[in-house]
Design a protein around this motif. Structure first.
Motif: not given
Length: 433
Positions: A70-82
């Motif tokens: 499981g991986v979740w990466i976001q910057s502020a309000s933006t999803l970057l990778a999942n």
């Protein structure tokens, strides 16, 4: 890419990432009910998604199953990778993020637990003629240093010997010992250097030069009992924010469980954390406050959302998540032998087949990246190495910040004389008051 639907919440997350939004009260914007604290899963950002795919391919090449990572990466309000980012997975000590959030929600960052020291008889010529009673209140960080300070306070009151027993109430714990009798034995030992064992002597040797050794000899034995007698001292714990930092830096399971029990148990922790983070309740499933056991499950998205909720909570107090969680390059504990980019604020988690890492990564172009990685498989050491490399690649991709990011720079210790373990000014004499 997918952004948040609420422009108000967007402004808060920009504030947290170091982008100024004048004229907006960030905390009030996120404090109301019904405001989401997470990004809805959507299309990822191409460059970060490509980096994630390379990471996952390297795990598959070693025999790991992609759908259990499981991986979740976001910057502020933006999803970057999942990858499986909304699926609750065994999270090990990432559970302590939920415990930290629930504790803040219940008590507040400045809360101090109180422990009372009572006497069942009079004090004459330095001798307490009766029992010494320790009335605990579930302080999860009553350690050697705190006991030394209590002993010195008793000495200043003229007490050097106790003819009776040491009575411990069931909710007193010392050195995170769950057994009150063992805690009582530690406390009795701490007050009398003639019976110090190696641990007590080692801790005392680390105290500032000139710290007096306590000398209170207790003639009787340790017994479990109820509150009684006349109050002599009120001992206040370190502030909750510092207690949480100690718990998270060393990932102390006993401290976490004591805090979870104080909040009301695992179900209450789960409910408080999910509500504060704004995530679906099913993405946080807990059986305890520490993370021990495969039944504790948290989605990577929920782990990120809880970090954001803690950051929002701390903003008005001018603290940051770096005051509650270990910082790479500054703290040891669970970060020893890791190669996580400096100034990252993280929480680790480990079970025999789980390696988890969540937190924030500072970057030049994207500010703060929130991330959570939950790996399943038998190669825990290998997972740690690959996690560190993934964060290094992401920071290379988005750049190393030229200056520290204030939103994740630790402010502790705010008052060193007050927030250090064993500070004498957290003892209050009550006799005659």
């Amino acid at each position: 890419m997918l952004t948040l639907l609420s422009s108000g919440l967007l402004s808060v997350w920009l504030d947290m990432a170091g982008v100024r939004t004048p004229g907006l009260d960030a905390f009030s914007l996120v404090a109301g009910p019904g405001i989401p604290g997470f990004v809805i899963a959507g299309d990822p950002e191409p460059a970060t998604d490509a980096t994630l795919k390379q990471y996952l391919q390297s795990l598959v090449a070693k025999g790991m199953v992609k759908d259990t990572q499981g991986v979740w990466i976001q910057s502020a309000s933006t999803l970057l990778a999942n990858n499986q980012g909304t699926v609750p997975l065994p999270a090990a000590s990432l559970t302590k993020i939920a415990t930290s959030l629930a504790a803040l929600e219940k008590w507040g960052h400045a809360h101090q637990f109180e422990t009372f020291v009572n006497a069942t008889g009079p004090v004459k010529d330095g001798v307490l003629q009766g029992d010494l009673v320790i009335a605990g209140n579930s302080d999860p960080f009553f350690v050697w240093e705190e006991a030394f300070a209590v002993g010195n306070a008793l000495n200043k009151m003229g007490i050097k010997r106790v003819t009776g027993n040491l009575i411990i109430t069931p909710n007193f714990s010392m050195n995170a010992e769950p057994d009150p009798t063992t805690s009582g034995e530690h406390f009795k030992q701490a007050l009398d250097p003639s019976i110090w064992e190696e641990d007590a002597a080692f801790v005392f040797s680390s105290l500032p030069p000139g710290t007096p050794k306590p000398k209170v000899e207790i003639a009787g034995t340790v017994k479990i009992g109820t509150v009684g007698g006349t109050p002599l001292l009120r001992h206040r714990s370190l502030p909750l924010a510092e207690i949480l930092r100690q718990m998270n830096v060393y990932s102390n399971n006993e401290m976490a469980q004591m805090l979870a029990d104080g909040v009301g148990g695992a179900n209450v922790v789960k409910e408080r954390a999910a509500k504060a983070a704004g995530v679906p309740p099913e993405e946080i499933q807990l059986i305890n406050g520490s993370g021990l056991g495969q039944e504790n499950r948290v989605s990577p998205r929920a782990a990120c959302a809880m970090f954001m909720a803690i950051q929002r909570y701390l903003q008005p107090s001018h603290l940051t998540i770096a005051d509650l969680f270990p910082v790479s390059g500054q703290d040891g504990g669970t970060l020893d032998y890791r190669h996580i980019p400096p100034a990252s604020v993280v929480k680790t988690g480990t079970l025999w087949d789980v390696s988890a890492l969540a937190g924030v990564l500072p970057t030049r172009t994207h500010g703060i990246l929130y991330f959570a990685i939950i790996n399943r498989g038998a190669d825990v050491d290998g997972f740690r190495t690959q996690q560190d490399k993934l964060l290094q690649r992401l920071q290379q991709q988005w750049g190393i910040p030229l200056t520290p990011i204030a939103a994740i720079t630790p402010k502790h210790p705010i008052h060193p004389d007050f927030t250090s373990a064993g500070a004498a000014n957290r003892n209050e004499v009550l006799l005659g008051g």
